[in-house]
Write a protein that holds these residues in place. Structure first.
Motif, PDB file in Angstrom:
ATOM      1  N   LYS A 590     111.597  51.746  30.826  1.00  0.00           N
ATOM      2  CA  LYS A 590     111.251  50.551  30.053  1.00  0.00           C
ATOM      3  C   LYS A 590     111.183  50.863  28.557  1.00  0.00           C
ATOM      4  CE  LYS A 590     107.473  49.228  32.114  1.00  0.00           C
ATOM      5  NZ  LYS A 590     106.312  48.365  32.432  1.00  0.00           N
ATOM      6  N   VAL A 591     110.736  52.071  28.215  1.00  0.00           N
ATOM      7  CA  VAL A 591     110.628  52.454  26.808  1.00  0.00           C
ATOM      8  C   VAL A 591     111.982  52.885  26.265  1.00  0.00           C
ATOM      9  CG1 VAL A 591     109.528  54.037  25.191  1.00  0.00           C
ATOM     10  CG2 VAL A 591     108.229  53.109  27.124  1.00  0.00           C
ATOM     11  N   ASN A 592     112.706  53.691  27.042  1.00  0.00           N
ATOM     12  CA  ASN A 592     113.975  54.251  26.596  1.00  0.00           C
ATOM     13  C   ASN A 592     115.002  54.111  27.713  1.00  0.00           C
ATOM     14  OD1 ASN A 592     116.070  55.633  25.427  1.00  0.00           O
ATOM     15  ND2 ASN A 592     115.123  57.670  25.638  1.00  0.00           N
ATOM     16  N   PRO A 593     115.782  53.016  27.732  1.00  0.00           N
ATOM     17  CA  PRO A 593     116.756  52.827  28.808  1.00  0.00           C
ATOM     18  C   PRO A 593     117.845  53.902  28.839  1.00  0.00           C
ATOM     19  CG  PRO A 593     116.351  50.771  27.628  1.00  0.00           C
ATOM     20  CD  PRO A 593     115.719  51.854  26.831  1.00  0.00           C
ATOM     21  N   LEU A 594     118.028  54.657  27.757  1.00  0.00           N
ATOM     22  CA  LEU A 594     119.041  55.718  27.738  1.00  0.00           C
ATOM     23  C   LEU A 594     118.494  57.054  28.238  1.00  0.00           C
ATOM     24  CD1 LEU A 594     120.926  55.128  24.382  1.00  0.00           C
ATOM     25  CD2 LEU A 594     121.865  54.917  26.681  1.00  0.00           C
ATOM     26  N   SER A 595     117.255  57.080  28.707  1.00  0.00           N
ATOM     27  CA  SER A 595     116.642  58.367  29.058  1.00  0.00           C
ATOM     28  C   SER A 595     117.394  59.063  30.188  1.00  0.00           C
ATOM     29  CB  SER A 595     115.181  58.143  29.449  1.00  0.00           C
ATOM     30  OG  SER A 595     115.086  57.210  30.505  1.00  0.00           O
ATOM     31  N   TRP A 596     117.912  58.324  31.142  1.00  0.00           N
ATOM     32  CA  TRP A 596     118.600  58.989  32.259  1.00  0.00           C
ATOM     33  C   TRP A 596     119.910  59.615  31.784  1.00  0.00           C
ATOM     34  CZ3 TRP A 596     123.384  57.622  34.284  1.00  0.00           C
ATOM     35  CH2 TRP A 596     123.900  56.379  33.873  1.00  0.00           C
ATOM     36  N   CYS A 601     122.844  64.687  30.123  1.00  0.00           N
ATOM     37  CA  CYS A 601     123.416  65.562  29.099  1.00  0.00           C
ATOM     38  C   CYS A 601     122.574  66.833  28.929  1.00  0.00           C
ATOM     39  CB  CYS A 601     123.514  64.824  27.778  1.00  0.00           C
ATOM     40  SG  CYS A 601     124.521  63.325  27.841  1.00  0.00           S
ATOM     41  N   GLN A 602     121.274  66.694  28.999  1.00  0.00           N
ATOM     42  CA  GLN A 602     120.408  67.846  28.773  1.00  0.00           C
ATOM     43  C   GLN A 602     120.551  68.891  29.873  1.00  0.00           C
ATOM     44  OE1 GLN A 602     116.281  66.752  28.424  1.00  0.00           O
ATOM     45  NE2 GLN A 602     115.542  68.847  28.536  1.00  0.00           N
ATOM     46  N   TYR A 603     120.593  68.428  31.131  1.00  0.00           N
ATOM     47  CA  TYR A 603     120.628  69.365  32.255  1.00  0.00           C
ATOM     48  C   TYR A 603     122.045  69.582  32.802  1.00  0.00           C
ATOM     49  CZ  TYR A 603     115.523  69.092  32.556  1.00  0.00           C
ATOM     50  OH  TYR A 603     114.178  69.166  32.303  1.00  0.00           O
ATOM     51  N   LEU A 630     129.184  62.926  29.179  1.00  0.00           N
ATOM     52  CA  LEU A 630     129.035  62.730  30.615  1.00  0.00           C
ATOM     53  C   LEU A 630     130.134  63.428  31.402  1.00  0.00           C
ATOM     54  CD1 LEU A 630     128.069  58.924  30.692  1.00  0.00           C
ATOM     55  CD2 LEU A 630     126.574  60.927  30.604  1.00  0.00           C
ATOM     56  N   ALA A 631     130.766  64.428  30.802  1.00  0.00           N
ATOM     57  CA  ALA A 631     131.854  65.131  31.502  1.00  0.00           C
ATOM     58  C   ALA A 631     131.327  65.934  32.679  1.00  0.00           C
ATOM     59  CB  ALA A 631     132.587  66.047  30.525  1.00  0.00           C
ATOM     60  N   SER A 632     130.046  66.288  32.664  1.00  0.00           N
ATOM     61  CA  SER A 632     129.514  67.087  33.778  1.00  0.00           C
ATOM     62  C   SER A 632     129.324  66.266  35.044  1.00  0.00           C
ATOM     63  CB  SER A 632     128.163  67.692  33.373  1.00  0.00           C
ATOM     64  OG  SER A 632     127.211  66.659  33.104  1.00  0.00           O
ATOM     65  N   LEU A 633     129.259  64.953  34.905  1.00  0.00           N
ATOM     66  CA  LEU A 633     129.028  64.109  36.084  1.00  0.00           C
ATOM     67  C   LEU A 633     130.242  64.098  36.990  1.00  0.00           C
ATOM     68  CD1 LEU A 633     127.177  60.819  35.012  1.00  0.00           C
ATOM     69  CD2 LEU A 633     126.372  62.598  36.552  1.00  0.00           C
ATOM     70  N   ARG A 634     130.006  64.347  38.251  1.00  0.00           N
ATOM     71  CA  ARG A 634     131.074  64.171  39.228  1.00  0.00           C
ATOM     72  C   ARG A 634     130.776  63.017  40.190  1.00  0.00           C
ATOM     73  NH1 ARG A 634     130.268  66.021  44.295  1.00  0.00           N
ATOM     74  NH2 ARG A 634     128.381  67.213  44.745  1.00  0.00           N
ATOM     75  N   VAL A 656     132.786  51.589  28.064  1.00  0.00           N
ATOM     76  CA  VAL A 656     132.072  52.124  26.904  1.00  0.00           C
ATOM     77  C   VAL A 656     131.983  53.649  26.970  1.00  0.00           C
ATOM     78  CG1 VAL A 656     129.840  52.158  25.721  1.00  0.00           C
ATOM     79  CG2 VAL A 656     130.792  49.991  26.545  1.00  0.00           C
ATOM     80  N   PHE A 657     131.659  54.191  28.142  1.00  0.00           N
ATOM     81  CA  PHE A 657     131.375  55.623  28.237  1.00  0.00           C
ATOM     82  C   PHE A 657     132.579  56.454  28.682  1.00  0.00           C
ATOM     83  CE2 PHE A 657     127.160  53.783  28.375  1.00  0.00           C
ATOM     84  CZ  PHE A 657     126.421  54.662  27.605  1.00  0.00           C
ATOM     85  N   GLN A 658     133.718  55.822  28.867  1.00  0.00           N
ATOM     86  CA  GLN A 658     134.898  56.616  29.211  1.00  0.00           C
ATOM     87  C   GLN A 658     135.288  57.504  28.048  1.00  0.00           C
ATOM     88  OE1 GLN A 658     138.053  54.227  30.764  1.00  0.00           O
ATOM     89  NE2 GLN A 658     139.132  55.956  31.698  1.00  0.00           N
ATOM     90  N   THR A 659     134.998  57.045  26.853  1.00  0.00           N
ATOM     91  CA  THR A 659     135.275  57.882  25.681  1.00  0.00           C
ATOM     92  C   THR A 659     134.261  59.015  25.528  1.00  0.00           C
ATOM     93  OG1 THR A 659     133.956  56.392  24.291  1.00  0.00           O
ATOM     94  CG2 THR A 659     136.304  55.925  24.489  1.00  0.00           C
ATOM     95  N   LYS A 660     133.207  58.984  26.305  1.00  0.00           N
ATOM     96  CA  LYS A 660     132.177  60.017  26.235  1.00  0.00           C
ATOM     97  C   LYS A 660     132.216  60.932  27.447  1.00  0.00           C
ATOM     98  CE  LYS A 660     129.209  56.992  23.484  1.00  0.00           C
ATOM     99  NZ  LYS A 660     129.476  57.678  22.213  1.00  0.00           N
TER     100      LYS A 660
END
Length: 1583
Positions: A590-596, A601-603, A630-634, A656-660
Motif C-alpha cells: 500500500k505504501v510502495n506498490p513497486l516494492s515487489w 531486482c535486489q535478490y 527483470l532479466a533474472s525472472l523466469r 512497459v517492462f519488456q524494455t527492462k
C-alpha cells in the motif's frame, strides 16, 4: 408384441406394456383405451419418418440450481481495465445518445422536480393456452429420456462404487421403476430420491412437473400426451392407493382398513372398497379444470410469465469434448517422502540456508529465517503443544485435532513455524484471518467454521495477542460466532525446549488430513476444504515439475501466505525445494506498490507470485526508475490469471517492462480453486510462438447462453481470453455441464472445469452432502458411459479446453448470475461499468456486483464507492450511462445501482472488497448510499399476467332457492330487539332524559377526567337536564331559531358538548358536532370547520369562550373570512332561567342530528340520523353490551362522529349507565391516563380507538413494571372494544394484549367493533369474560382465519393454513348487533354472493342512516347507498351499502340460541382499494409489507399517481438511512404483491396525515405530494 421385440425398449416400458395387457384381459380397460395408452408409451421410441413434423418440446428457461452452488469469492480489484472494452462501451453509448432515458432525477431534501406523466409499465397481454397444457408439454420428455435415466443411474451408482457396470445399473433402475408402479408409496419415492434420480429429474432435462392431472405420479411425464393435455389421468395404470401420490390432495380419514366414502348427498358411508376403485372415485371427484370463473389458478409458478425460448439463440454445435491429461508426473529420487521429512533434511544438512525473508513497512529486511531455525522452532512448538498443554493424563490436544492459526499478514515467519510445528505434532492447522474487532467482515462465519471443526486451541504471535479485542479485565473478548478458545503464543520465549531424547514422529505422506483451508462462499458462509498429506505432497511435486523449481532459488511472494497460491508456492513447495522466499506484506504494498519489483531486482529472484492487481499498481507507481532489471525472472506467476480481465493488465505490464528485461514467456497465468488446488499453469518453457500468444476473442452474447463463438475484436460485445496453460502433471481435466447430470460439454460449450488428480482437496469438513456433490463427481458421456472410474472434483471455474489441450477460463460459478435464463459473469459487468468514464466518479477496484433473488429470478445489483468531488447530478448521469451500456453490451438490465461514500464498503484482510458482507449489508438496508438508481420496470419481466375481467354468470343459472353457484347465500342477522324495558315507551332521547331526571335525578351519567387522571366534572341526570334547558333557552332568545334549524357544536371533548347536544334537542334544532380547530395548526384545520358549517347549512355556531376567541382571532382571519361566520353563541355564560316550553317532536322519522366526517379518501359528507334510527341504535348497543344503570363504562374515543359519538353522548342517557369520558388528546400528555383510569376506577368495560391502542403500545411498551408498581391492575377488565371503520388490526391487538398481560389484562378481553357511515354499529363483540360468558349467553369468541392474499386481489376468498405463503390473517369484526341483517352482494352486479365469497357488505336495519345530507341533493348517490336492492333473489328488501368488502363464513361454533355462528370478516373499503394490473389491492396489505422491511420505517402510506404506485415512508432515523429504504421497499412489494413501486418518497415523521380514528388520510397525502408540500428527505423514481 412385434413392436416390443423389434424396438429396444427399456425394462420399465416393457413392464408397463405387460401391465396394460393384463388390464385388457381382465376387462379393466377397453380395447380403444389399451391401444391409445400403448401408442403413447411407444411413441418416444418409434423412428421419426423423414419429412414428418416433429413434436415441439418446450423447456422452461429457469435459473439452474447448480449456479447457486457456493464457490470462493476472490477479490475483484484492478483486473478489469481494457482499452478495447472501453472503446466498445463508448461506441455503444454513442449509438444510444439519441435515445435518452426519460427518468426524472431523484431529489434530496429540496423540492420535488417536475412530475412527468409516465404510465406504469404493463406487459402485453398474450392470450395462450391453459397453464396445464403448457405444463404438460414441458413435462413431455423426448426419446432420450430413458437413455438419460440409465445414464443418471450410472452416475449415481458409480459415485458409490466405481466397479458397477452400466447394465446392472439399468437393470436395477428397471426393477426400481417396476416396484414403484406396483407398490407406489412414500418409501419408494424416497428411495428414488436417495439414489439421486429425483433430484436429477427436478433439476435436469425433465423440467418441472405440472401440478395438474397426471403430474401426481412420479413418472407421469413419460405418459403425457400433447394432443390430449387435459385428459383425466389414467387411474388404471397405477395400483397404489391415492394417499400415496407424490402430491396428494387432503387424504380422506380412515378407520381401520375401511375408507370413509361419501355419497352424493355428502353423507359419510363406511365401506370396504378396493384401492383402484377408490382412486377412480377420488379422481372423478377432483376437478380437472376450474369449473367457474369464480375459481382461478393461483399457483405462483403458473401465474408467472415464463419467458419463451428464443429459437435464434446460439446452441452448441461441436463434438463432445473429452478428457485432457497433463504430462506424466515424474518421480525424482531426492524428493522427500513428506514435507516434514524435507524440512528435517534441510534443517540438518543446510541449517544456514535462508528460508524466509520479510521486509517491514519501510521495506527493510530486518531478519531472515533459516532452515535450521525453522526446524528447531517447529520442533519446540510441536513439543510444547503435545506435552505442555494440559496434563500427561489429559492433554488438551491429541494427534488429529484441529488447531487455529491466527497470524497477521506482516509475520509470515511465525506462521511458517506454527504451520510446520502442527505438522510435526500431527495436528491439523486451520489458518484464518486475524479478527481486529468484533465486527470484522466475515469474522463471524470464520468462527462458525472453527466451531464446526472442533477447534479449541488458537496459535498466534505475542504482538497479535496484545492487539486482540479485550474486556476491561484484560481477558480476550468472546468474538461473535467464535468458539471458546485457548490462545497460545508461539514466540520462542513462551515455548519450552524439548528434551534431547524427544523426537517427532515423521511418517511418509498418507491420507490423513494435513490442513484445512477456508473458503468464503457466495452467500457469505465459510467452508473448510480438507487437504490430505498425500495430496499436499503430490501437489508440491506437480508444481515443482511444472514450474521447474530447483534448490536455493529465490521467490518473491506478494500473495496471502495463508491460503491459495501463496500458501502452495510460498510455504509448501518452497520448503520442499529449499527455496528462499521473500514475502512482501500488504502494508508495504500500500505504501510502495513497486516494492515487489525492487525485491526481485535486489535478490535477483527467479520467481515472483503476484496478482494482476499488483501489476496494475506497479504501472501506476512507475516513475522513471532506472535501476529496474527483470532479466533474472523466469516465472511471473499470475495467480488470478484465470480471470478473463487480467489479460489487459498482463499486456500493459509486458509493454512497459519488456524494455527492462522482462521476457514475454515469463508471464505464466494459472487457474486454481480451493477445492481442486492448482488446475493448470502456463509453463515458463513455452516460447512466444508455442503458447504465449494463445488468445481467443469470443462473443459475449453467445457466452451468456453458455456457447463459444469466435468473434472479431471490432465487435462491441466481445471478450478476449488468454489460456492458463495445460493441466498439471498427473491430472485429468474435463469440462462438464454445471447443472444437472455431469455430462461432458461440447467443444464449443462453456462448462465447469473438473479435475481428477491425487493433488486435490478431499472434502468439505463436516459436510458429507456437499462433499459428494463437489468432490465425488463422475462425468458421463452423451450415451451415459462413465468417462473415468475415478472421481473428479468440481473446481468452481467455468471455461473450456481447446484442441491443443490448453485451458481457458471465462469466469467463476460464484460470480455467475442467471437473469431471465441468460448467464452473466460479475467480472464482465464490473469491466463494463469501469469503462464508462470511471475515474471521474468512482474508484477503481471498489465496485461490487452481485445478484439478489427477487420474484423468483436473479436481479443484478452494482455497488460502487463514489468520489467525494463528484456532484449528485454528475453521478446520476454516470449511473444512467452505465445502465445504457449494460443494455447495449450485455442485453441485461441492472436492478439497482448505488453509490456509497469512499471507504465505506467492507474490506477483506488484504484490502479487497468483501463481497458477501456487502451483499449482507444491502439486504439489511445498512449500506447508506449517497446516490441510487433503480430500474425494476426494465428488469422485472416475469410479472403475472394482468387480470382479465370474466363475464359474470347470469342469475338464472346460478340462483336455486337459497343457493348461489352451489353455495349458501352469504347472509346473517343478529338477534331480535324485543321490547321489555321501562324506557321503551319513549322514542326520543329528549323524552328519556326528562324521564331520568324525574325518576333518578341524582344518578351520575357522565364523569370527565382531566389529563392527570382526576375528575374534572360530572353530570347527573337532573344536572344534564337543567343545563340542556338553559341552552335551549339561549337558542330561543338570542339566536331566534326555529324547529329544524341546524346548529354547529364546536366544542372540545367534554361535558359541554353533551349538554349542547341535548339543548339542541330540547329546542327542536338539529345539532352537528364539529371538531374545533387546532390552536397550533389553525391555518389547515379551520377551513375544514368552515366547510362543515357551510355544507351543513348551520345557522348558528355554539362553542366555548376560548374557542370563540380563537374563531375571531387574527390567525383565523388569515385562514378564512371571519365576517362570513353565522351567529356564534358562547355557552360558558348561560341564562339563569330555563326554556319556558320544550319542543315536543311527534314524528320519529324527523332528523335528530347530522353526522359529518371526512373519509380516508378525503370526501366530506354528512349522513342524516332520524330519531327512530337513534333509538333503535341505542337499544341495539344496550342489548349487545348489556348496559344497565349499575354499569360503568370508560370511553376513550373521538366524540364527533360515528360510534364514538354514540357512545360518548347518546348511550348513557338511553341505558342509564355511567360513562367515564377520557379525551384521546389528553393521552399525548399522559400516555398512561386511560389504563390508569380503567384500573383505579375498577372499570370492567371500556371502548377505545386504534390510535389510542397504538399510542399506549408505543409509549408504554417499556413501562409495564413502572405501571405495575403504581398499582395499575387490568385484571377486572372483561371487555376492551376497539371501535373502527376498517379491517381489524390483528397484529396491533395481539401486541397490546401481550404487552399488558403482565398488568392482568386477559387476552380474550380485547375485541373489535365495526361501524361505517351508513350504520354506526354493525358488529360489536360483547364481553367474553365472567359468568355470562361462561353460560354462553355472550356468543362465541371471535375467530381468525387465514386467506390467500393472491386470491384476495382477484376478489376471491381462499382459506389457507396459518403460516402458508402469502397468507393474510383476518379477525372477525365482532358479533352482529340485534336487529341488524347483513348480506354479501356483488358490488357491480348487485347480486347475492355465496358463503365465503368476497363482496360488498350490505346492511338492513332500523338504525341505518336516512341518507346523505348534501348541498345539491344528489339523489342518485343517496338511492345507490341507502336504498339499494338486489338484482335477483330477495329484490324487495331495501339495503344500505357500506362500501366495505368482506365475506361471511359459517363457523362450527354456536351462539346463545344454539345455531351455528356466522362470522363477518371485513377486508377493506372499496373507495380505498387500488386497481393495478386488473387486480384489487388494499393499501393496508402493501403498507404492512413495507413497514416490516426496515427498522427505521415508523409509518407508511401508499396511493396511485398516473398508474404508478407511490409509497411514502416516514423515516425514524438519520437522513443517511433514507436511500437504504428504497430497494428494500421495492423488493418487498415485488415479492409479496407482484407490483413495481414507481415512486418511493422518504419523509420525516408526522408527515402522513392521520385522523382522530387513527386512519391514514391517503388522498390528503396524495394532494400534498402532487402539490410539492411534503418536504421529502428523498424521492426515488423507479423507472
Amino acid at each position: 408384441m412385434a413392436d416390443r421385440e423389434t424396438i429396444p425398449l427399456p425394462l420399465e416400458v416393457r413392464a408397463r406394456l405387460a401391465e396394460l395387457e393384463l388390464e385388457l384381459s381382465e376387462g379393466d380397460i377397453t380395447q380403444k383405451g389399451y391401444e391409445k395408452k400403448r401408442a403413447k408409451l411407444l411413441r418416444p421410441f418409434l423412428p421419426i419418418v423423414p419429412g414428418a413434423e416433429p413434436h415441439e418440446h418446450r423447456t422452461p428457461i429457469t435459473p439452474s440450481p447448480r449456479y447457486h452452488r457456493r464457490r470462493s469469492t476472490g477479490s475483484r480489484d484492478e483486473r478489469y481495465r481494457s482499452d478495447l472494452h472501453s472503446e466498445a462501451v463508448q461506441a455503444a453509448l454513442l449509438g444510444q445518445r439519441e435515445r435518452r432515458l426519460a427518468v426524472p432525477m431523484p431529489s434530496k431534501r429540496s423540492s420535488l422536480l417536475v412530475h412527468n406523466s409516465v404510465d406504469a409499465y404493463t406487459p402485453p397481454d398474450s392470450s395462450s393456452g391453459s397453464d396445464s397444457e403448457s405444463s404438460l408439454r414441458r413435462c413431455h420428455g423426448s426419446g432420450l429420456v430413458e437413455e438419460w435415466l440409465s445414464r443418471a443411474l450410472q452416475s449415481s451408482s458409480s459415485s458409490s462404487t466405481s466397479s458397477s457396470s452400466s447394465s446392472s445399473n439399468a437393470a436395477r433402475l428397471a426393477e426400481l421403476l417396476t416396484h414403484t408402479h406396483t407398490h407406489g408409496g412414500p418409501g419408494s419415492h424416497l428411495s428414488l430420491k436417495r439414489r439421486g434420480i429425483m433430484g436429477y429429474l427436478e433439476n435436469g432435462m425433465m423440467g418441472r412437473r405440472s401440478c395438474e392431472d397426471g403430474s401426481d405420479r412420479p413418472w407421469s411425464s413419460l405418459e403425457s400426451d400433447e394432443s390430449h393435455p387435459v385428459a383425466p389421468p389414467d387411474v388404471t395404470s397405477f395400483i397404489g392407493p391415492p394417499s400415496q401420490e407424490l402430491r396428494p390432495l387432503r387424504p380422506p380419514p380412515k378407520y381401520g382398513n375401511a375408507v370413509l366414502m361419501e355419497t352424493g348427498d355428502g353423507v359419510p358411508v363406511s365401506s370396504r372398497v378396493s384401492a383402484k376403485i377408490q382412486q377412480l372415485v377420488d379422481t372423478l371427484k377432483r376437478p380437472k379444470r376450474p369449473p367457474l370463473s369464480e375459481f382461478f389458478l393461483d399457483d405462483f409458478e403458473e401465474m408467472l410469465e415464463v419467458p419463451q425460448p428464443d429459437p435464434s439463440i446460439p446452441r452448441p454445435e461441436g463434438e463432445e469434448s473429452g478428457v485432457v491429461g497433463g504430462e506424466r508426473l515424474g518421480v525424482v529420487s531426492n524428493w522427500p517422502p513428506s514435507l516434514e521429512a524435507g524440512l528435517q533434511r534441510w534443517g540438518s544438512t543446510a541449517p544456514k540456508a535462508p528460508c524466509l525473508s520479510c521486509p517491514d513497512a519501510t521495506g527493510k529486511t530486518t531478519h531472515t529465517l533459516t532452515y535450521g531455525k525453522l526446524w528447531s522452532r517447529s520442533m519446540k512448538l510441536a513439543y510444547s503443544l503435545l506435552n505442555k498443554l494440559g496434563s500427561k493424563q489429559e492433554p488438551l490436544v491429541r494427534p488429529g485435532d484441529r488447531v487455529a492459526l491466527v497470524f497477521p499478514n506482516s509475520d509470515p515467519a511465525a506462521f511458517l513455524v506454527a504451520f510446520y510445528g502442527c505438522l510435526l505434532a500431527e495436528l491439523v492447522p486451520v489458518p484464518v484471518e486475524v479478527p481486529l474487532s468484533k465486527k470484522d467482515a466475515g469474522s463471524q462465519q470464520i468462527g462458525f467454521l472453527l466451531g464446526s471443526c472442533g477447534v479449541t486451541i488458537a496459535l498466534t504471535t505475542d504482538t497479535c495477542h496484545k492487539g486482540l479485542p479485550k474486556s476491561l479485565s484484560g481477558e480476550i473478548q468472546q468474538l461473535k460466532g467464535w468458539p471458546k478458545l485457548l490462545w497460545v503464543v508461539t514466540d520462542s520465549k513462551h515455548l519450552c525446549k524439548p528434551p534431547s531424547d524427544w523426537y517427532p514422529h515423521i511418517k511418509d505422506a498418507n491420507n490423513d488430513t494435513a490442513y484445512v483451508e477456508y473458503k468464503t462462499c457466495k452467500d457469505g458462509s465459510v467452508l473448510g476444504v480438507t487437504v490430505s498429506r498425500i495430496a499436499m505432497l503430490s501437489h508440491c511435486q506437480a508444481l515443482t515439475q511444472s514450474c521447474g523449481y530447483t534448490e536455493a532459488e529465490t521467490i518473491v511472494n506478494v500473495l496471502d501466505f495463508k491460503k491459495d497460491v501463496g500458501l502452495w508456492h510460498g510455504v509448501l513447495t518452497s520448503v520442499m525445494n529449499m527455496m528462499h522466499v521473500i514475502s512482501v506484506p500488504y502494508a508495504l504494498m500500500k505504501v510502495n506498490p513497486l516494492s515487489w519489483i525492487q525485491k526481485v531486482c535486489q535478490y535477483k529472484a527467479r520467481v515472483a507470485c503476484v496478482k494482476s492487481r499488483d501489476l496494475h499498481w506497479a504501472l501506476v507507481a512507475l516513475r522513471d526508475q532506472r535501476d529496474i532489471d527483470l532479466a533474472s525472472l523466469r516465472i511471473l506467476l499470475v495467480a488470478d490469471g484465470a480471470n478473463p480481465w487480467s489479460v489487459s493488465s498482463c499486456d500493459a505490464f509486458l509493454n512497459v517492462f519488456q524494455t527492462k528485461g522482462l521476457r514475454p514467456e515469463v508471464i505464466c497465468p494459472c487457474a486454481s480453486s480451493p477445492e481442486a488446488l492448482t488446475i493448470s499453469i502456463r509453463r515458463p518453457c513455452e516460447d512466444s510462438l508455442g503458447g504465449h500468444l494463445s488468445r481467443g476473442v469470443i462473443s459475449m452474447a453467445a457466452l451468456s447462453h453458455g456457447v463459444i463463438r469466435n468473434d472479431s475484436e471490432q465487435k462491441l460485445s466481445t471478450l478476449t481470453l488468454q489460456d492458463v496453460g495445460s493441466p498439471l502433471p498427473g491430472a485429468l481435466v474435463c469440462v462438464v455441464r454445471s447443472d444437472g447430470v455431469p455430462q461432458l460439454c461440447c467443444t464449443d460449450e462453456v462448462g465447469e472445469v473438473c479435475v481428477c488428480s491425487v493433488a486435490t482437496g478431499t472434502s468439505y469438513y463436516g459436510l458429507p452432502g456437499m462433499t459428494k456433490n463437489t468432490f465425488e463427481v463422475y462425468p458421463v458421456t452423451a450415451t451415459g458411459q462413465l468417462v473415468c472410474e475415478y472421481a473428479f472434483v468440481r473446481s468452481g471455474l467455468l471455461g473450456f479446453v481447446d484442441e491443443e489441450g490448453r485451458v481457458f477460463i471465462t469466469g467463476q460459478s460464484d460470480g455467475l448470475m442467471c437473469v431471465s435464463g441468460k448467464r452473466h459473469n460479475a467480472d464482465d459487468i464490473i469491466a463494463t461499468a469501469l469503462a464508462v468514464e470511471p475515474m471521474k466518479f468512482v474508484y477503481r477496484g471498489r465496485i461490487a456486483v452481485f445478484s439478489i433473488n427477487v420474484l423468483h429470478d436473479e436481479r443484478i445489483v452494482v455497488i460502487a464507492e463514489q468520489r467525494p468531488e463528484a456532484t449528485e447530478e454528475e453521478s446520476f448521469q454516470w449511473m444512467s450511462r452505465v445502465l445504457q451500456a449494460m443494455d447495449s453490451l450485455h442485453q441485461v438490465g441492472v436492478y439497482c445501482l448505488a453509490l456509497v461514500s469512499p471507504n465505506s464498503l467492507p474490506r477483506s484482510a488484504l484490502g479487497g472488497l468483501h463481497l458477501s458482507e456487502t451483499r449482507s449489508l444491502f439486504h439489511q438496508g445498512a449500506l447508506h448510499p449517497r446516490s441510487l438508481l433503480m430500474s425494476p420496470h426494465t428488469c422485472v419481466t416475469n410479472l403475472p399476467k394482468p387480470r382479465q375481467k370474466q363475464p359474470e354468470v347470469g342469475p338464472a343459472s346460478v340462483m336455486v332457492g337459497n343457493l348461489v353457484s352451489g353455495k349458501r347465500i352469504a347472509q346473517a342477522s343478529g338477534r331480535d330487539l324485543g321490547s321489555s324495558e321501562e324506557n321503551d315507551q319513549f322514542i326520543f332521547l329528549s323524552e328519556i332524559l326528562q324521564w331520568r331526571a324525574q325518576t333518578t335525578p341524582d344518578h351520575v351519567l357522565y364523569t370527565l377526567l382531566n389529563s392527570k387522571g382526576g375528575v374534572a366534572c360530572s353530570l347527573s341526570c337532573v344536572q344534564l337536564h337543567k343545563k340542556a334547558e338553559k341552552i335551549a333557552a339561549l337558542l330561543a332568545e338570542r339566536a331566534l331559531l326555529q324547529d329544524g334549524d341546524h346548529v354547529a357544536l364546536v366544542y372540545p371533548p367534554g361535558i359541554d358538548l353533551i349538554a349542547a347536544f341535548y339543548g339542541c334537542l330540547y329546542a327542536g334544532c338539529v345539532p352537528i358536532t364539529v371538531r374545533p380547530p387546532h390552536p397550533q395548526n389553525i391555518s389547515t384545520t379551520l377551513p375544514t370547520v368552515k366547510m362543515i358549517i357551510e355544507v351543513s347549512h348551520s345557522v348558528c355556531v355554539m362553542t366555548s369562550q376560548s374557542i370563540c376567541k380563537l374563531l375571531r382571532s387574527k390567525e383565523a382571519s388569515a385562514a378564512v373570512d371571519i365576517h362570513s361566520w353565522p351567529t356564534i353563541l358562547d355557552t360558558d355564560d348561560l341564562p339563569k332561567k330555563r326554556c319556558p316550553l320544550l319542543c315536543k317532536t311527534s314524528d320519529p322519522d324527523t332528523l335528530a342530528y347530522l353526522d359529518f366526517s371526512v373519509s380516508t379518501t378525503g370526501m366530506l359528507a354528512g349522513v342524516k340520523m332520524s330519531h327512530w334510527a337513534v333509538s333503535v341504535l341505542c337499544r341495539s348497543v344496550k342489548l349487545q353490551c348489556e348496559l344497565y344503570p349499575s354499569r360503568e363504562v370508560a370511553v376513550c374515543l373521538d366524540p364527533y362522529c360515528g360510534l364514538g359519538f354514540v357512545l360518548w353522548c347518546l348511550c348513557s342517557v338511553y341505558a342509564g349507565h355511567q360513562t367515564i369520558l377520557i379525551a384521546p388528546s389528553d393521552l399525548e400528555q399522559n400516555a398512561s391516563l386511560w389504563l390508569s383510569a380503567v384500573s383505579h376506577l375498577r372499570v370492567r368495560d371500556t371502548f377505545c380507538s386504534y390510535s389510542v391502542m397504538e399510542l399506549c403500545t408505543r409509549s408504554l411498551g417499556g413501562q409495564t413494571h413502572t405501571l405495575k408498581s403504581r398499582g395499575v391492575d387490568l385484571s377486572r377488565v372483561r371487555t376492551c372494544v376497539v371501535v373502527a371503520e376498517e379491517r381489524p388490526r390483528l397484529s396491533l391487538s395481539l401486541s397490546f394484549s401481550k404487552l399488558f398481560r403482565d398488568l392482568g389484562l386477559h387476552p380474550r378481553a380485547v375485541s373489535t367493533a365495526f361501524s361505517c357511515r351508513v350504520n354506526m354499529a354493525v358488529c360489536l363483540q360483547p364481553h367474553r369474560l365472567g359468568k355470562l360468558a361462561e353460560q354462553g349467553t355472550s356468543g362465541p369468541d371471535p375467530t381468525t382465519v387465514y386467506v390467500d392474499m393472491r386470491a384476495l386481489r382477484h376478489d376471491r376468498v381462499r382459506l389457507v393454513e396459518r403460516g402458508s405463503p402469502h397468507s393474510l390473517p383476518l379477525m372477525e369484526s365482532g358479533k352482529i348487533l340485534p336487529g341488524v341483517r347483513i348480506i354479501i352482494a356483488n358490488p357491480e352486479t348487485k347480486g347475492p354472493i355465496g358463503d365465503s365469497h368476497l363482496g360488498e357488505i350490505w346492511v338492513h336495519s332500523g338504525q341505518n342512516a336516512s341518507g346523505y345530507f348534501s348541498v345539491f341533493g344528489d339523489e342518485a348517490l343517496q338511492s345507490d347507498h341507502f336504498s339499494a336492492r338486489l338484482s335477483f333473489g330477495d329484490t324487495h328488501t331495501v339495503w344500505a351499502r357500506t362500501g366495505y368488502l368482506g365475506f361471511l363464513r359459517r363457523t362450527e361454533l354456536t351462539d346463545a340460541s344454539g345455531e351455528r355462528h356466522d362470522a363477518l370478516y371485513v377486508v377493506g373499503a372499496l373507495d380505498e382499494a387500488l386497481e393495478l394490473r386488473g387486480m384489487r389491492y388494499h393499501p393496508i396489505d402493501i403498507e404492512t409489507s413495507v413497514g416490516r422491511t426496515h427498522k427505521s420505517i415508523c409509518e407508511c402510506a401508499v396511493f396511485t399517481w398516473t398508474n404508478l404506485l407511490v409509497v411514502v415512508v416516514e423515516l425514524d432515523g438519520s437522513e443517511h438511512e433514507a436511500l437504504d429504504l428504497v430497494p428494500m421497499v421495492t423488493n418487498a412489494v415485488l415479492e409479496e404483491h407482484y407490483l413495481i413501486v414507481g415512486v418511493v418518497v422518504v419523509v420525516e415523521t408526522g408527515v402522513i396525515p392521520i385522523n382522530s380514528r387513527g386512519e391514514k388520510q391517503r388522498m390528503h397525502l396524495r394532494d400534498g405530494f402532487l402539490g410539492d408540500q411534503l418536504d421529502p428527505v428523498y424521492v426515488a423514481y423507479n423507472m
